[in-house]
Design a protein around this motif. Structure first.
Motif, short mmCIF file in Angstrom:
data_model
loop_
_atom_site.label_atom_id
_atom_site.label_comp_id
_atom_site.label_asym_id
_atom_site.label_seq_id
_atom_site.Cartn_x
_atom_site.Cartn_y
_atom_site.Cartn_z
N ASN A 129 0.82 -1.21 0.00
CA ASN A 129 0.00 0.00 0.00
C ASN A 129 0.85 1.27 0.00
OD1 ASN A 129 -2.78 -0.90 -0.04
ND2 ASN A 129 -2.33 -1.81 1.96
N GLY A 130 2.17 1.11 -0.22
CA GLY A 130 3.05 2.25 -0.38
C GLY A 130 3.58 2.85 0.91
N LEU A 131 3.35 2.20 2.04
CA LEU A 131 3.86 2.72 3.30
C LEU A 131 5.32 2.34 3.49
CD1 LEU A 131 0.83 1.89 5.59
CD2 LEU A 131 1.49 4.12 4.72
N LYS A 132 6.06 3.22 4.13
CA LYS A 132 7.45 2.94 4.46
C LYS A 132 7.45 2.11 5.73
CE LYS A 132 8.97 5.64 1.22
NZ LYS A 132 9.54 5.11 0.02
N VAL A 133 8.07 0.94 5.67
CA VAL A 133 8.05 0.01 6.80
C VAL A 133 9.47 -0.46 7.08
CG1 VAL A 133 7.18 -2.22 7.61
CG2 VAL A 133 5.74 -0.79 6.16
N CYS A 134 9.79 -0.59 8.35
CA CYS A 134 11.05 -1.20 8.73
C CYS A 134 10.81 -2.04 9.98
CB CYS A 134 12.13 -0.16 8.97
SG CYS A 134 11.82 0.92 10.36
N ILE A 135 11.69 -3.00 10.17
CA ILE A 135 11.67 -3.75 11.42
C ILE A 135 12.48 -2.94 12.42
CG2 ILE A 135 12.46 -5.84 12.58
CD1 ILE A 135 11.96 -7.34 10.02
N TYR A 136 11.92 -2.67 13.55
CA TYR A 136 12.55 -1.83 14.56
C TYR A 136 13.00 -2.73 15.70
CZ TYR A 136 13.12 2.62 17.02
OH TYR A 136 13.62 3.72 17.65
N THR B 88 10.15 -9.84 2.92
CA THR B 88 9.47 -8.56 2.68
C THR B 88 10.34 -7.52 2.00
OG1 THR B 88 10.10 -7.66 4.84
CG2 THR B 88 8.03 -8.91 4.72
N GLY B 89 11.65 -7.62 2.16
CA GLY B 89 12.54 -6.61 1.60
C GLY B 89 12.56 -5.31 2.39
N CYS B 90 11.96 -5.30 3.57
CA CYS B 90 11.94 -4.07 4.36
C CYS B 90 13.32 -3.82 4.99
CB CYS B 90 10.84 -4.10 5.41
SG CYS B 90 11.07 -5.31 6.70
N SER B 91 13.51 -2.61 5.44
CA SER B 91 14.76 -2.25 6.09
C SER B 91 14.67 -2.55 7.58
CB SER B 91 15.07 -0.78 5.85
OG SER B 91 14.01 0.03 6.30
N VAL B 92 15.77 -2.33 8.28
CA VAL B 92 15.82 -2.63 9.72
C VAL B 92 16.51 -1.48 10.46
CG1 VAL B 92 17.95 -3.98 9.51
CG2 VAL B 92 16.43 -4.38 11.44
N VAL B 93 15.97 -1.14 11.61
CA VAL B 93 16.58 -0.17 12.52
C VAL B 93 17.01 -0.95 13.76
CG1 VAL B 93 16.21 1.86 13.97
CG2 VAL B 93 15.12 1.74 11.72
N VAL B 94 18.28 -0.82 14.11
CA VAL B 94 18.82 -1.49 15.29
C VAL B 94 19.29 -0.40 16.25
CG1 VAL B 94 20.52 -3.14 16.15
CG2 VAL B 94 19.57 -3.42 13.85
#
Length: 109
Positions: free
Chosen positions: A12-19, A42-48
């Motif tokens: 749906n075009g939302l920016k998503v990351c695993i936090y 998913t190809g999402c990014s990650v914030v650590v």
């Protein structure tokens, strides 16, 4: 279960990351394969991120100020943080040290 909606949000075009915050020493490191599986799907990014602590700078002058506007938040460095960041970067995942980096990246797109 907490990751099951990521694909729909991304579609749906939302920016998503695993936090992944806070990194808990000897705990978070045990779930790296789980996080990698979600990122692969998913190809999402990650914030650590490190854990923050409320304290007085007089009682702990060795602490680093938190990277957000605050006069009483300090970073409690994790022994596992570098390993986790390197694990994700070695897999060529988009990985950020904090959510401010992710937001700045998304704003520049």
């Amino acid at each position: 279960d907490r990751f099951r909606e990521i694909t729909e949000l991304l579609s749906n075009g939302l920016k998503v990351c695993i936090y992944i915050k806070p990194v808990l020493d000897s705990v978070t490191i045990n779930d790296l394969d789980l996080f990698a599986n979600v990122i692969d799907r998913t190809g999402c990014s990650v914030v650590v991120g490190d854990i923050f602590n409320f304290t007085s700078s007089n009682s702990r002058p060795d602490l680093i100020k938190a990277p957000i506007p605050s006069t009483v938040l300090y970073v409690c460095a994790s022994n596992d943080m570098e390993y986790i960041l390197n694990f994700f970067r070695a897999k060529k995942y988009i990985c950020y040290n904090n959510s401010v980096e992710a937001i700045n990246f998304w704003r520049s797109e």
